[in-house]
Design a protein around this motif. Sequence first.
Motif, short mmCIF file in Angstrom:
data_model
loop_
_atom_site.label_atom_id
_atom_site.label_comp_id
_atom_site.label_asym_id
_atom_site.label_seq_id
_atom_site.Cartn_x
_atom_site.Cartn_y
_atom_site.Cartn_z
N MET A 190 -9.36 -3.88 6.22
CA MET A 190 -9.16 -4.11 7.65
C MET A 190 -7.66 -4.02 7.94
N GLN A 191 -7.28 -3.40 9.08
CA GLN A 191 -5.87 -3.22 9.39
C GLN A 191 -5.54 -3.51 10.85
N PRO A 192 -5.83 -4.71 11.33
CA PRO A 192 -5.47 -5.04 12.72
C PRO A 192 -3.96 -5.13 12.89
N ASP A 201 -1.26 1.65 8.49
CA ASP A 201 -0.49 2.71 7.83
C ASP A 201 0.74 3.04 8.66
N ARG A 202 1.88 3.20 7.97
CA ARG A 202 3.14 3.44 8.67
C ARG A 202 3.93 4.54 7.96
N MET A 246 -17.83 -17.82 -4.30
CA MET A 246 -16.58 -18.00 -3.58
C MET A 246 -16.23 -16.72 -2.83
N ARG A 247 -16.37 -16.75 -1.51
CA ARG A 247 -16.09 -15.59 -0.67
C ARG A 247 -14.62 -15.64 -0.24
N VAL A 248 -13.85 -14.68 -0.68
CA VAL A 248 -12.40 -14.66 -0.43
C VAL A 248 -12.03 -13.45 0.40
N VAL A 249 -11.20 -13.68 1.41
CA VAL A 249 -10.54 -12.60 2.13
C VAL A 249 -9.10 -12.58 1.64
N PHE A 250 -8.61 -11.40 1.28
CA PHE A 250 -7.25 -11.26 0.79
C PHE A 250 -6.42 -10.53 1.84
N ALA A 251 -5.19 -11.00 2.07
CA ALA A 251 -4.29 -10.37 3.03
C ALA A 251 -2.94 -10.14 2.37
N GLY A 252 -2.54 -8.88 2.26
CA GLY A 252 -1.25 -8.54 1.66
C GLY A 252 -0.91 -7.10 1.95
N THR A 253 0.33 -6.73 1.69
CA THR A 253 0.75 -5.37 2.02
C THR A 253 1.53 -4.67 0.90
N PRO A 254 2.65 -5.21 0.40
CA PRO A 254 3.48 -4.44 -0.53
C PRO A 254 3.01 -4.53 -1.98
N GLU A 255 3.74 -3.87 -2.85
CA GLU A 255 3.43 -3.84 -4.28
C GLU A 255 3.37 -5.24 -4.87
N PHE A 256 4.22 -6.14 -4.37
CA PHE A 256 4.25 -7.51 -4.89
C PHE A 256 2.88 -8.17 -4.83
#
Length: 306
Positions: free
Chosen positions: A59-61, A33-34, A1-11
């Motif tokens: 990755m960070q588009p 990065d900000r 199972m190839r998964v791409v994960f997308a998320g940003t904060p601690e949650f």
Amino acid sequence: MRVVFAGTPEFAVPCLRAAQRAADVVAVYTQPDRPAGRGRQIAASPVKVEALAHGMTVMQPENFKSPYARDGLREFQPDLMIVVAYGLILPQSVLDIPKYGCWNVHASLLPRWRGAAPIQRAIEAGDTQSGVCLMQMEKGLDTGPVLLSLTTPISAVDTGGMLHDRLAALGAEVVEDGLKLLRAGIRVQPQAQPVEGVTYAHKLDKAEARLDWTLPAERLAAKVRAFTPWPICEADIAGEKLRVHAAIALPLAHHVAPGSVLAANKSGLDIACGEGALRLLSVQREGGRAIAVADYLNARSQLRSS
């Protein structure tokens, strides 16, 4: 199972860990990065920090508007994309790339509290229950059918931070459960969201954090809990601007103007509201740290009453 994960904060971090346990996370997408913190130094997101610590591709588009960004995602040949508080609305052209589409973990019991701040809005509204939904994403804002859900009660002492941490853990559970079922060849039947009961959790604004003493004490106490640890409620109290970290509502009858100090002692600082009174338990002076009201009154002894 190839998964791409997308998320940003601690949650999103517990969900990333769950995905890594149950599947092959081939790439992690997160916001660029900000500036962050008081110094406004450029900082990586919590998800990026976690991903790099485990050697995952990051990755960070800025977005997926360009064919280049979409082609980059396609090259990972994902079976599934899991999105948790990523911070971008994904176009249909992205949702269509993974074999099984995209899953989203949302911190509410949909369709209640779609949108950006479901945790805080639930507490602010006086809800007694919350939860997480694992949703099959579609183009609308949090409108997709629900695959799995878990619930948790909201207690009278829960803050936004406390509920955040509990829901983050539940989010990890539904991600892991969903992946295990998918790997076993079991396709959970998506359940369309009801058309009734839709509410929207609009993004938090620091201007909302100011306490309006004409409102009932119960509403203000709920807001104090909801807005802890951010953006923290604030108010003018006896000529001083304070941030309020903890407070409870008291069913006191009074006949004084809202905002008046009713009592000030080691039990707390009681402020008259439109209905009842709000007892402040922990406050913060400008440039200081959060302290108990008993300690605050040591510096403002003129406010003390029996």
